[in-house]
Design an enzyme around this catalytic site. Structure first.
Site, PDB file in Angstrom:
ATOM      1  N   GLU A   1       3.574  -3.796  -0.843  1.00  0.00           N
ATOM      2  CA  GLU A   1       3.957  -4.101   0.534  1.00  0.00           C
ATOM      3  C   GLU A   1       2.731  -4.456   1.366  1.00  0.00           C
ATOM      4  OE1 GLU A   1       4.469  -1.680   4.485  1.00  0.00           O
ATOM      5  OE2 GLU A   1       5.573  -0.750   2.821  1.00  0.00           O
ATOM      6  N   HIS A   2       1.626  -3.737   1.153  1.00  0.00           N
ATOM      7  CA  HIS A   2       0.382  -4.049   1.865  1.00  0.00           C
ATOM      8  C   HIS A   2      -0.168  -5.413   1.444  1.00  0.00           C
ATOM      9  CE1 HIS A   2      -1.059  -0.244   3.964  1.00  0.00           C
ATOM     10  NE2 HIS A   2       0.113   0.097   3.460  1.00  0.00           N
TER      11      HIS A   2
ATOM     12  N   HIS B   1       4.566   0.537  -2.593  1.00  0.00           N
ATOM     13  CA  HIS B   1       3.950   0.578  -1.266  1.00  0.00           C
ATOM     14  C   HIS B   1       2.661  -0.245  -1.245  1.00  0.00           C
ATOM     15  CE1 HIS B   1       1.284   2.492   1.805  1.00  0.00           C
ATOM     16  NE2 HIS B   1       2.362   2.298   2.540  1.00  0.00           N
TER      17      HIS B   1
ATOM     18  N   GLU C   1      -7.944  -3.064   0.093  1.00  0.00           N
ATOM     19  CA  GLU C   1      -6.733  -2.378   0.538  1.00  0.00           C
ATOM     20  C   GLU C   1      -6.660  -0.947   0.027  1.00  0.00           C
ATOM     21  OE1 GLU C   1      -3.840  -2.957   3.333  1.00  0.00           O
ATOM     22  OE2 GLU C   1      -5.430  -4.306   2.614  1.00  0.00           O
TER      23      GLU C   1
ATOM     24  N   GLU D   1      -4.367   5.796   5.190  1.00  0.00           N
ATOM     25  CA  GLU D   1      -2.973   6.015   5.582  1.00  0.00           C
ATOM     26  C   GLU D   1      -2.458   7.331   4.989  1.00  0.00           C
ATOM     27  OE1 GLU D   1       1.410   3.850   5.092  1.00  0.00           O
ATOM     28  OE2 GLU D   1      -0.436   2.712   4.726  1.00  0.00           O
TER      29      GLU D   1
END
Length: 479
Positions: free
Chosen positions: A95-96, A92, A165, A172
């Site tokens: 993906e960012h 994940h 990030e 999130e």
């Protein structure tokens, strides 16, 4: 926060036809299932899905509808299941980072190029798959494919961007924690597949997010972003020959997976319960499930019919007790729940079939009793008329899910990873039509009757029944 209590399933001496032990540990998937390839015999459909493959194992699949727009994307056999405890969350995180700039495009350049094309670029990560896709004009197909190739093969993965990030992902995670349904399903996987990678969350623990380094991301790309683990899928105004040429041009040099670089991550189902009691919450959020069928099992369609029969309901629907669904009528008549949703979640070698519901603490016991009573009814008493009605609903749902190029493209990509071909909708409908009431009852009996359930519950769970009681209700005693 109340402590999370995990209670292993009680040991029983009985041996079951599919689960060899009922003490919490079960036999390997290869011994539990005799999966028949759903993708055995292709049949015709109105719009043909064309497929091809490059020498490095990279697969290409498309459906040409002649529309002025298209959706094209990369479906990658990579997700949180293929992580270790130390690297959980890296898929994940990657993906960012993919959208933070490449060796030829800065993040700003990438965003401007996509916006100037009038395109939409997005991605998501699941437990078994990572997807990057673009929706654009058909005339911009090559530009979209080139962008997808660039971000997945040439991302800079800069250290400064990685540090920035971390905070985005942590925020999130906080948003996900506020979504009770997401939390319950994470808990459900954690207890159903405890001790295995499939039981971990997709986002990973916060300590991993703070410790993941660039080398972890690079290693994950080198291990899993290989030709034989990727599918380039497209739907809309797409010529397959052109798409195949673009795949060869931009993905033809990708290496194959090394035999030892991507170890297998087996799973193990454990009948058990996890509970997080929060008396300050207004409602209890609960999931009750059993081990279901993997993607390739032909039993899957009958389980889909069974879950469609139970369906879903929410108080905001405003419906009364005049529905054809007996379960919904009983929920509404007795005011037992705010909402419920039957589900059938599939993975490569296992699955979860069950129900998620939201209820008041005073109705928790009664809702459990009603749900399990209807589970038992599915095993033997569901009528042929109800099966036929559920089959029609299922076919309608499948057709509605293919509305638009993005939905079709996703269907193609997922099928190519799971079955190594696109199952035509006409074939799927034929398979559904071929099921009889006896077929559905037999399959449901196999997976539900006298099996160890998994339960995940958060909220005011004081009235949550003991696991032994829940386990005993998975069968009916006859005199």
């Amino acid at each position: 926060m109340a402590s999370k209590l995990i209670k292993a399933a009680n040991s029983l001496s009985r041996t079951f036809p599919r689960i060899q032990k009922v003490s919490g540990l079960t036999a390997p998937a290869s011994q539990r299932f005799r999966s028949t390839d759903v993708a055995a015999k292709p049949s015709l459909q109105l719009l043909e899905t064309e497929t091809s493959q490059l020498s490095n194992g990279f697969r290409v699949a498309s459906e040409n509808s002649g529309e002025p727009t298209c959706t094209v994307g990369l479906w990658i056999n990579a997700g949180s299941r293929y992580e270790t405890e130390k690297t959980n969350g890296v898929a994940h995180f990657l993906e960012h980072m993919i959208f933070k700039g490449t060796s030829k495009r800065s993040q700003r350049d990438l965003e401007l190029e996509v916006e100037n094309m009038g395109a939409h670029l997005n991605a998501y990560t699941s437990r078994e798959q990572t997807v990057y896709y673009a929706k654009c004009f058909s005339k911009d197909l090559e530009r979209a494919v080139e962008v997808l190739a660039d971000i997945t093969q040439n991302s800079r993965l800069g250290k400064d961007e990685i540090e920035r990030e971390r905070g985005v992902i942590l925020r999130e995670m906080q948003e996900v924690d506020m979504n009770q349904q997401e939390v319950v399903f994470d808990f459900l996987h954690a207890t159903a597949y405890q001790g295995t990678p499939l039981g971990r969350t997709i986002l990973g623990p916060s300590e991993n997010i703070l410790s993941i380094q660039r080398d972890d991301l690079v290693e994950y790309v080198n291990t899993h972003y290989t030709g034989d683990r990727m599918v380039l899928a497209a739907a809309g105004g797409v010529d397959h020959q052109k798409l195949g040429d673009l795949a060869s041009k931009y993905f033809g040099k990708l290496p194959r997976s090394h035999p030892d670089s991507a170890p297998d991550f087996p799973t193990r189902y454990t009948g058990s319960i996890i509970e997080e009691r929060e008396d300050n919450m207004q409602t209890a959020h609960v999931a009750l499930a059993m081990e279901g069928a993997p993607w390739e099992s032909t039993d899957n369609i009958a389980l889909m019919v069974a879950s469609t029969h139970l369906g879903s309901w929410d108080r905001s629907h405003g419906s009364g007790t005049n529905q054809v669904n007996m379960f919904s009528n009983q929920v509404i008549a007795n005011n037992l729940a705010h909402s419920y949703m039957a589900f059938n979640t599939c993975y490569t070698d296992t699955g979860l079939w069950g129900m998620y519901f939201v209820t008041d603490k005073m109705h928790l016991r009664d809702m459990f009793w009603l749900v399990q009573n209807h589970f038992m009814r599915l095993c033997s008493d569901i009528t042929d008329i109800e099966v036929e009605r559920a089959k029609r609903f299922l076919k309608t749902n499948l057709l509605l899910q293919l509305d638009g190029t993005t939905a079709v493209c996703e269907d193609i990509g997922r099928h190519m990873l799971c079955y190594d071909r696109r199952i035509p909708i006409a074939e799927m409908i034929k398979r559904i039509d071929s099921l009889t009431g006896d077929d559905v009852r037999a399959v449901v009996y196999k997976y539900i009757y006298d099996q160890c359930p998994v339960v995940a519950a958060i909220g005011p769970t004081e009235q949550l029944p003991d696991y032994n009681i829940l386990r005993s209700r998975m069968q009916r005693f006859r005199l």
